[in-house]
Design a protein around this motif. Structure first.
Motif, PDB file in Angstrom:
ATOM      1  N   GLY A  13       0.826  -1.206   0.000  1.00 15.13           N
ATOM      2  CA  GLY A  13       0.000   0.000   0.000  1.00 15.13           C
ATOM      3  C   GLY A  13       0.855   1.249   0.000  1.00 15.13           C
ATOM      4  O   GLY A  13       2.036   1.222   0.345  1.00 15.13           O
ATOM      5  N   PHE A  14       0.297   2.342  -0.429  1.00 13.17           N
ATOM      6  CA  PHE A  14       0.964   3.639  -0.447  1.00 13.17           C
ATOM      7  C   PHE A  14       2.297   3.607  -1.195  1.00 13.17           C
ATOM      8  O   PHE A  14       3.221   4.319  -0.867  1.00 13.17           O
ATOM      9  CB  PHE A  14       1.167   4.190   0.965  1.00 13.17           C
ATOM     10  CG  PHE A  14      -0.106   4.251   1.746  1.00 13.17           C
ATOM     11  CD1 PHE A  14      -1.061   5.192   1.430  1.00 13.17           C
ATOM     12  CD2 PHE A  14      -0.364   3.346   2.746  1.00 13.17           C
ATOM     13  CE1 PHE A  14      -2.253   5.250   2.134  1.00 13.17           C
ATOM     14  CE2 PHE A  14      -1.552   3.397   3.449  1.00 13.17           C
ATOM     15  CZ  PHE A  14      -2.492   4.344   3.142  1.00 13.17           C
ATOM     16  N   GLY A  15       2.406   2.740  -2.197  1.00 14.57           N
ATOM     17  CA  GLY A  15       3.589   2.724  -3.044  1.00 14.57           C
ATOM     18  C   GLY A  15       4.813   2.069  -2.433  1.00 14.57           C
ATOM     19  O   GLY A  15       5.892   2.134  -2.990  1.00 14.57           O
ATOM     20  N   ILE A  16       4.658   1.398  -1.285  1.00 16.21           N
ATOM     21  CA  ILE A  16       5.814   0.731  -0.687  1.00 16.21           C
ATOM     22  C   ILE A  16       5.614  -0.780  -0.760  1.00 16.21           C
ATOM     23  O   ILE A  16       4.508  -1.267  -0.883  1.00 16.21           O
ATOM     24  CB  ILE A  16       6.032   1.164   0.782  1.00 16.21           C
ATOM     25  CG1 ILE A  16       4.787   0.852   1.629  1.00 16.21           C
ATOM     26  CG2 ILE A  16       6.376   2.634   0.867  1.00 16.21           C
ATOM     27  CD1 ILE A  16       4.962   1.100   3.104  1.00 16.21           C
ATOM     28  N   GLY A  17       6.675  -1.516  -0.699  1.00 15.47           N
ATOM     29  CA  GLY A  17       6.569  -2.966  -0.636  1.00 15.47           C
ATOM     30  C   GLY A  17       6.601  -3.673  -1.971  1.00 15.47           C
ATOM     31  O   GLY A  17       6.552  -4.884  -2.028  1.00 15.47           O
ATOM     32  N   GLY A  18       6.687  -2.976  -3.062  1.00 16.58           N
ATOM     33  CA  GLY A  18       6.742  -3.634  -4.360  1.00 16.58           C
ATOM     34  C   GLY A  18       5.366  -3.935  -4.924  1.00 16.58           C
ATOM     35  O   GLY A  18       4.349  -3.758  -4.265  1.00 16.58           O
ATOM     36  N   GLN A  19       5.347  -4.400  -6.155  1.00 16.13           N
ATOM     37  CA  GLN A  19       4.086  -4.664  -6.843  1.00 16.13           C
ATOM     38  C   GLN A  19       3.373  -5.870  -6.248  1.00 16.13           C
ATOM     39  O   GLN A  19       3.995  -6.875  -5.917  1.00 16.13           O
ATOM     40  CB  GLN A  19       4.336  -4.937  -8.328  1.00 16.13           C
ATOM     41  CG  GLN A  19       4.834  -3.751  -9.086  1.00 16.13           C
ATOM     42  CD  GLN A  19       5.120  -4.081 -10.543  1.00 16.13           C
ATOM     43  OE1 GLN A  19       5.196  -5.230 -10.929  1.00 16.13           O
ATOM     44  NE2 GLN A  19       5.270  -3.050 -11.346  1.00 16.13           N
ATOM     45  N   GLY A  20       2.048  -5.746  -6.134  1.00 17.07           N
ATOM     46  CA  GLY A  20       1.240  -6.878  -5.739  1.00 17.07           C
ATOM     47  C   GLY A  20       1.168  -7.874  -6.885  1.00 17.07           C
ATOM     48  O   GLY A  20       1.445  -7.539  -8.040  1.00 17.07           O
ATOM     49  N   ILE A  21       0.780  -9.097  -6.604  1.00 17.13           N
ATOM     50  CA  ILE A  21       0.788 -10.166  -7.607  1.00 17.13           C
ATOM     51  C   ILE A  21      -0.166  -9.881  -8.765  1.00 17.13           C
ATOM     52  O   ILE A  21       0.151 -10.145  -9.917  1.00 17.13           O
ATOM     53  CB  ILE A  21       0.505 -11.548  -6.960  1.00 17.13           C
ATOM     54  CG1 ILE A  21       0.687 -12.670  -7.970  1.00 17.13           C
ATOM     55  CG2 ILE A  21      -0.897 -11.601  -6.370  1.00 17.13           C
ATOM     56  CD1 ILE A  21       2.113 -12.916  -8.371  1.00 17.13           C
ATOM     57  N   VAL A  22      -1.331  -9.317  -8.486  1.00 15.87           N
ATOM     58  CA  VAL A  22      -2.288  -9.026  -9.557  1.00 15.87           C
ATOM     59  C   VAL A  22      -1.714  -7.971 -10.493  1.00 15.87           C
ATOM     60  O   VAL A  22      -1.680  -8.141 -11.716  1.00 15.87           O
ATOM     61  CB  VAL A  22      -3.648  -8.560  -8.979  1.00 15.87           C
ATOM     62  CG1 VAL A  22      -4.594  -8.130 -10.092  1.00 15.87           C
ATOM     63  CG2 VAL A  22      -4.267  -9.658  -8.127  1.00 15.87           C
ATOM     64  N   PHE A  23      -1.218  -6.888  -9.916  1.00 12.46           N
ATOM     65  CA  PHE A  23      -0.652  -5.812 -10.727  1.00 12.46           C
ATOM     66  C   PHE A  23       0.601  -6.294 -11.464  1.00 12.46           C
ATOM     67  O   PHE A  23       0.781  -6.014 -12.655  1.00 12.46           O
ATOM     68  CB  PHE A  23      -0.348  -4.600  -9.854  1.00 12.46           C
ATOM     69  CG  PHE A  23       0.115  -3.403 -10.633  1.00 12.46           C
ATOM     70  CD1 PHE A  23      -0.709  -2.812 -11.581  1.00 12.46           C
ATOM     71  CD2 PHE A  23       1.365  -2.870 -10.431  1.00 12.46           C
ATOM     72  CE1 PHE A  23      -0.287  -1.700 -12.314  1.00 12.46           C
ATOM     73  CE2 PHE A  23       1.801  -1.762 -11.144  1.00 12.46           C
ATOM     74  CZ  PHE A  23       0.969  -1.186 -12.090  1.00 12.46           C
TER      75      PHE A  23
END
Length: 120
Positions: A13-23
């Motif tokens: 969330g909020f652009g941190i943590g890398g891309q989620g699997i769906v995206f």
């Protein structure tokens, strides 16, 4: 491609943590996020849970959003010009949904002006 994906584009969330699997899956297929392409502020959220007002006013840089309603595109003939959330109330003073509808505007590039990779 557009819709309510029920998840942010980044797993943290909020652009941190890398891309989620769906995206990440859609990016691997060549899609790009209209909101991420914007140079101006974008809505931080698209889900507001019927609360509306404060969430409607909350914007952030394109790299820090956490909205779950996406508009994606691919190809070199579309250039995103605008990404926004529609925050207007209905005539009865309520919101029509627990999500703000999102919209994108694109410029269309003539096929004669599209740069093509040279054949190898």
């Amino acid at each position: 491609v557009m819709g309510d994906f029920n998840c942010a584009q980044s797993w943290g969330g909020f652009g941190i943590g890398g891309q989620g699997i769906v995206f990440a899956t859609l990016v691997a297929a060549g899609f790009q996020s209209t909101s991420d392409a914007m140079l101006s502020e974008v809505p931080r959220y698209s889900f507001h849970g019927w609360k509306g007002d404060q969430v409607a006013a909350d914007t952030c840089s394109a790299s820090n959003h956490a909205h779950v309603d996406w508009i994606l595109w691919r190809g070199n003939r579309l250039i995103p010009q605008r990404f926004a959330a529609i925050t207007t109330r209905g005539s009865d003073g309520t919101f029509p949904s627990d999500h703000f509808p999102v919209l994108a505007e694109f410029a269309i590039v003539s096929p004669h002006h599209v740069r093509r990779k040279p054949l190898t």
